[in-house]
Design a protein around this motif. Structure first.
Motif, PDB file in Angstrom:
ATOM      1  N   LEU A  40       0.797  -1.223   0.000  1.00  0.00           N
ATOM      2  CA  LEU A  40       0.000   0.000   0.000  1.00  0.00           C
ATOM      3  C   LEU A  40       0.834   1.278   0.000  1.00  0.00           C
ATOM      4  CD1 LEU A  40      -2.767  -1.051   2.590  1.00  0.00           C
ATOM      5  CD2 LEU A  40      -2.920  -1.063   0.094  1.00  0.00           C
ATOM      6  N   GLY A  41       2.122   1.141   0.258  1.00  0.00           N
ATOM      7  CA  GLY A  41       2.991   2.318   0.272  1.00  0.00           C
ATOM      8  C   GLY A  41       2.927   3.106   1.565  1.00  0.00           C
ATOM      9  N   TYR A  42       2.651   2.439   2.659  1.00  0.00           N
ATOM     10  CA  TYR A  42       2.621   3.064   3.981  1.00  0.00           C
ATOM     11  C   TYR A  42       3.647   2.391   4.885  1.00  0.00           C
ATOM     12  CZ  TYR A  42      -1.800   5.395   2.780  1.00  0.00           C
ATOM     13  OH  TYR A  42      -2.762   6.172   2.190  1.00  0.00           O
TER      14      TYR A  42
ATOM     15  N   LEU B 151     -16.695   0.762   4.574  1.00  0.00           N
ATOM     16  CA  LEU B 151     -16.968   2.137   4.160  1.00  0.00           C
ATOM     17  C   LEU B 151     -18.073   2.757   5.010  1.00  0.00           C
ATOM     18  CD1 LEU B 151     -16.757   1.721   0.280  1.00  0.00           C
ATOM     19  CD2 LEU B 151     -15.170   2.995   1.736  1.00  0.00           C
ATOM     20  N   LEU B 152     -19.043   1.938   5.390  1.00  0.00           N
ATOM     21  CA  LEU B 152     -20.120   2.415   6.254  1.00  0.00           C
ATOM     22  C   LEU B 152     -19.561   2.832   7.612  1.00  0.00           C
ATOM     23  CD1 LEU B 152     -23.269   2.629   6.090  1.00  0.00           C
ATOM     24  CD2 LEU B 152     -23.338   0.452   7.305  1.00  0.00           C
ATOM     25  N   GLN B 153     -18.706   1.987   8.184  1.00  0.00           N
ATOM     26  CA  GLN B 153     -18.110   2.300   9.480  1.00  0.00           C
ATOM     27  C   GLN B 153     -17.183   3.513   9.392  1.00  0.00           C
ATOM     28  OE1 GLN B 153     -18.707   1.178  12.401  1.00  0.00           O
ATOM     29  NE2 GLN B 153     -19.862  -0.695  12.083  1.00  0.00           N
ATOM     30  N   ALA B 154     -16.530   3.683   8.246  1.00  0.00           N
ATOM     31  CA  ALA B 154     -15.606   4.803   8.072  1.00  0.00           C
ATOM     32  C   ALA B 154     -16.334   6.114   7.823  1.00  0.00           C
ATOM     33  CB  ALA B 154     -14.645   4.509   6.923  1.00  0.00           C
ATOM     34  N   GLY B 155     -17.635   6.037   7.556  1.00  0.00           N
ATOM     35  CA  GLY B 155     -18.404   7.250   7.319  1.00  0.00           C
ATOM     36  C   GLY B 155     -18.392   7.705   5.878  1.00  0.00           C
ATOM     37  N   TYR B 156     -18.025   6.791   4.945  1.00  0.00           N
ATOM     38  CA  TYR B 156     -17.935   7.167   3.542  1.00  0.00           C
ATOM     39  C   TYR B 156     -19.072   6.605   2.705  1.00  0.00           C
ATOM     40  CZ  TYR B 156     -13.169   8.400   4.835  1.00  0.00           C
ATOM     41  OH  TYR B 156     -12.064   8.951   5.445  1.00  0.00           O
ATOM     42  N   ALA B 157     -20.001   5.863   3.343  1.00  0.00           N
ATOM     43  CA  ALA B 157     -21.107   5.279   2.597  1.00  0.00           C
ATOM     44  C   ALA B 157     -22.410   5.917   3.014  1.00  0.00           C
ATOM     45  CB  ALA B 157     -21.156   3.764   2.828  1.00  0.00           C
ATOM     46  N   HIS B 158     -23.432   5.787   2.154  1.00  0.00           N
ATOM     47  CA  HIS B 158     -24.749   6.350   2.440  1.00  0.00           C
ATOM     48  C   HIS B 158     -25.393   5.581   3.582  1.00  0.00           C
ATOM     49  CE1 HIS B 158     -28.750   8.023   1.735  1.00  0.00           C
ATOM     50  NE2 HIS B 158     -29.207   6.789   1.814  1.00  0.00           N
ATOM     51  N   GLY B 159     -26.110   6.275   4.464  1.00  0.00           N
ATOM     52  CA  GLY B 159     -26.887   5.609   5.497  1.00  0.00           C
ATOM     53  C   GLY B 159     -26.235   5.669   6.861  1.00  0.00           C
TER      54      GLY B 159
ATOM     55  N   THR C  37      -5.292  -0.644  15.346  1.00  0.00           N
ATOM     56  CA  THR C  37      -5.558  -0.455  16.773  1.00  0.00           C
ATOM     57  C   THR C  37      -6.435   0.761  17.040  1.00  0.00           C
ATOM     58  OG1 THR C  37      -3.479   0.778  17.001  1.00  0.00           O
ATOM     59  CG2 THR C  37      -3.435  -1.587  17.492  1.00  0.00           C
ATOM     60  N   GLY C  38      -6.842   1.457  15.968  1.00  0.00           N
ATOM     61  CA  GLY C  38      -7.725   2.595  16.122  1.00  0.00           C
ATOM     62  C   GLY C  38      -7.032   3.891  16.484  1.00  0.00           C
ATOM     63  N   ARG C  39      -5.717   3.896  16.431  1.00  0.00           N
ATOM     64  CA  ARG C  39      -4.971   5.103  16.770  1.00  0.00           C
ATOM     65  C   ARG C  39      -4.855   6.054  15.579  1.00  0.00           C
ATOM     66  NH1 ARG C  39       0.487   3.209  19.678  1.00  0.00           N
ATOM     67  NH2 ARG C  39       0.658   5.476  20.021  1.00  0.00           N
ATOM     68  N   ALA C  40      -5.169   5.564  14.387  1.00  0.00           N
ATOM     69  CA  ALA C  40      -5.158   6.403  13.185  1.00  0.00           C
ATOM     70  C   ALA C  40      -6.403   6.087  12.373  1.00  0.00           C
ATOM     71  CB  ALA C  40      -3.904   6.145  12.352  1.00  0.00           C
ATOM     72  N   HIS C  41      -7.045   7.125  11.838  1.00  0.00           N
ATOM     73  CA  HIS C  41      -8.252   6.935  11.032  1.00  0.00           C
ATOM     74  C   HIS C  41      -7.871   6.962   9.558  1.00  0.00           C
ATOM     75  CE1 HIS C  41     -12.575   6.863  10.352  1.00  0.00           C
ATOM     76  NE2 HIS C  41     -12.368   7.715   9.361  1.00  0.00           N
ATOM     77  N   PRO C  42      -8.124   5.875   8.823  1.00  0.00           N
ATOM     78  CA  PRO C  42      -7.728   5.820   7.410  1.00  0.00           C
ATOM     79  C   PRO C  42      -8.651   6.631   6.510  1.00  0.00           C
ATOM     80  CG  PRO C  42      -8.914   3.843   7.980  1.00  0.00           C
ATOM     81  CD  PRO C  42      -8.772   4.635   9.259  1.00  0.00           C
ATOM     82  N   GLY C  43      -8.087   7.183   5.441  1.00  0.00           N
ATOM     83  CA  GLY C  43      -8.901   7.852   4.443  1.00  0.00           C
ATOM     84  C   GLY C  43      -9.598   6.848   3.553  1.00  0.00           C
ATOM     85  N   ARG C  44     -10.506   7.337   2.722  1.00  0.00           N
ATOM     86  CA  ARG C  44     -11.291   6.455   1.866  1.00  0.00           C
ATOM     87  C   ARG C  44     -10.399   5.626   0.954  1.00  0.00           C
ATOM     88  NH1 ARG C  44     -16.728   6.795  -0.237  1.00  0.00           N
ATOM     89  NH2 ARG C  44     -16.919   5.409  -2.024  1.00  0.00           N
ATOM     90  N   ASN C  45      -9.365   6.244   0.350  1.00  0.00           N
ATOM     91  CA  ASN C  45      -8.495   5.513  -0.569  1.00  0.00           C
ATOM     92  C   ASN C  45      -7.763   4.380   0.135  1.00  0.00           C
ATOM     93  OD1 ASN C  45      -9.242   7.129  -2.713  1.00  0.00           O
ATOM     94  ND2 ASN C  45      -7.471   8.498  -2.536  1.00  0.00           N
ATOM     95  N   LEU C  46      -7.307   4.638   1.355  1.00  0.00           N
ATOM     96  CA  LEU C  46      -6.603   3.595   2.079  1.00  0.00           C
ATOM     97  C   LEU C  46      -7.556   2.442   2.402  1.00  0.00           C
ATOM     98  CD1 LEU C  46      -4.229   2.329   3.485  1.00  0.00           C
ATOM     99  CD2 LEU C  46      -4.655   3.792   5.478  1.00  0.00           C
ATOM    100  N   VAL C  47      -8.786   2.749   2.795  1.00  0.00           N
ATOM    101  CA  VAL C  47      -9.754   1.695   3.100  1.00  0.00           C
ATOM    102  C   VAL C  47     -10.010   0.828   1.869  1.00  0.00           C
ATOM    103  CG1 VAL C  47     -12.154   1.209   3.740  1.00  0.00           C
ATOM    104  CG2 VAL C  47     -10.865   2.970   4.966  1.00  0.00           C
ATOM    105  N   THR C  48     -10.283   1.468   0.738  1.00  0.00           N
ATOM    106  CA  THR C  48     -10.598   0.702  -0.470  1.00  0.00           C
ATOM    107  C   THR C  48      -9.383  -0.068  -0.975  1.00  0.00           C
ATOM    108  OG1 THR C  48     -10.176   2.693  -1.822  1.00  0.00           O
ATOM    109  CG2 THR C  48     -12.450   2.260  -1.169  1.00  0.00           C
TER     110      THR C  48
END
Length: 270
Positions: free
Chosen positions: A27-29, A67-75, A39-50
């Motif tokens: 992933l290049g990280y 994506l739903l849990q990350a806040g990037y999906a509808h609903g 561990t929840g110490r960093a919140h990933p962006g949408r690109n990293l999640v996908t």
């Protein structure tokens, strides 16, 4: 137990048997950042999640849950208590009722997001009453019936399947995947797994996306064979885990079709 985004991402990596270091390189990280995300110490962006879920080969349902849990999906992250589609204008209720009626005498039912039956057509009610007279007499079959219980209990549909192992294994995989998006299902899915463990012990890994799933109910006289399909209504961008679904069963041979259309499902026990 609440399922979080970091739980989903960690699960996807472990299931793919990829180390944090290997995933970081892909992933290049840094490995440290991957660890922080898990561990929840960093919140990933949408690109990293996908990208993360692509590299780990996660199924679409798990990607949607992430994506739903990350806040990037509808609903909403947690499904509402009342299925959204069923709660809309009465024309939708009439449409679903018409679907059930048109599919009769073959079995069809409407499920909410909690896998509870909203409505079922006479073909489904009659078949369950024929296959499971004790269950039907004790619990009834219709609005409010726990479909997971109906499938997995010792007196349920799974116990009447000729090859219960493969079918129950596929259903368990589906339920576990849905559990990521709807954590409230977990206690009932855990119980389902306990109940069908003896059936799926020697069954190969099953993919619920390998449609259609065939259900074969055996008896001394004949077998009833159905393909099972589930359909969610609405536009793809609007679908969330709180939508209800229709489940329809289609006969796969002439014997089943004749039993259901001409003489009724009671032939199975004659």
């Amino acid at each position: 137990m609440t399922r979080t985004l970091c739980d989903i991402l960690r699960h996807a990596r472990v299931q793919a048997r990829i180390s944090q270091m290997e995933l970081a390189l892909r992933l290049g990280y840094s490995t440290r950042h991957i660890s922080f995300v898990e561990t929840g110490r960093a919140h990933p962006g949408r690109n990293l999640v996908t990208d993360w879920l692509h590299e780990t080969g996660a199924p679409d349902s798990l990607r949607s849950a992430a994506l739903l849990q990350a806040g990037y999906a509808h609903g909403d992250k947690v499904p509402s208590a009342e299925p959204q589609f069923w709660a809309q204008e009465s024309v939708n209720q009439r449409s679903l009722a018409a679907l059930l009626a048109v599919h009769d005498p073959f079995p069809a039912l409407i499920l909410d997001c909690e896998w509870r039956i909203i409505d079922a057509n006479p073909g489904f009610v009659s078949l369950v009453g024929t296959l499971l007279p004790d269950f039907a007499a004790e619990h009834g079959v219709g609005g409010g019936t726990d479909y997971i219980d109906l499938l997995g209990s010792s007196s349920g549909l799974g116990a009447r399947l000729a090859d219960g192992g493969s079918a129950m294994a596929a259903l368990l995989v589906q339920l576990r995947l849905e559990e990521w998006a709807n954590p409230a299902l977990k206690p009932r899915v855990d119980l389902f797994e306990q109940r069908v463990a003896h059936l799926i012990l020697d069954s190969p890994p099953a993919d619920p996306a390998d449609q259609p799933l065939e259900l074969v109910f055996d008896s001394e006289r004949s077998s009833l064979r159905f393909y099972r399909f589930q359909t969610v209504f609405g536009l793809p961008q609007d679908i969330t885990s709180s939508y209800c679904r229709a489940e329809t069963w289609y006969p796969t041979d002439d014997i089943t079709r004749k039993c259901m259309t001409k003489s009724g499902p009671e032939l199975i026990n004659e």
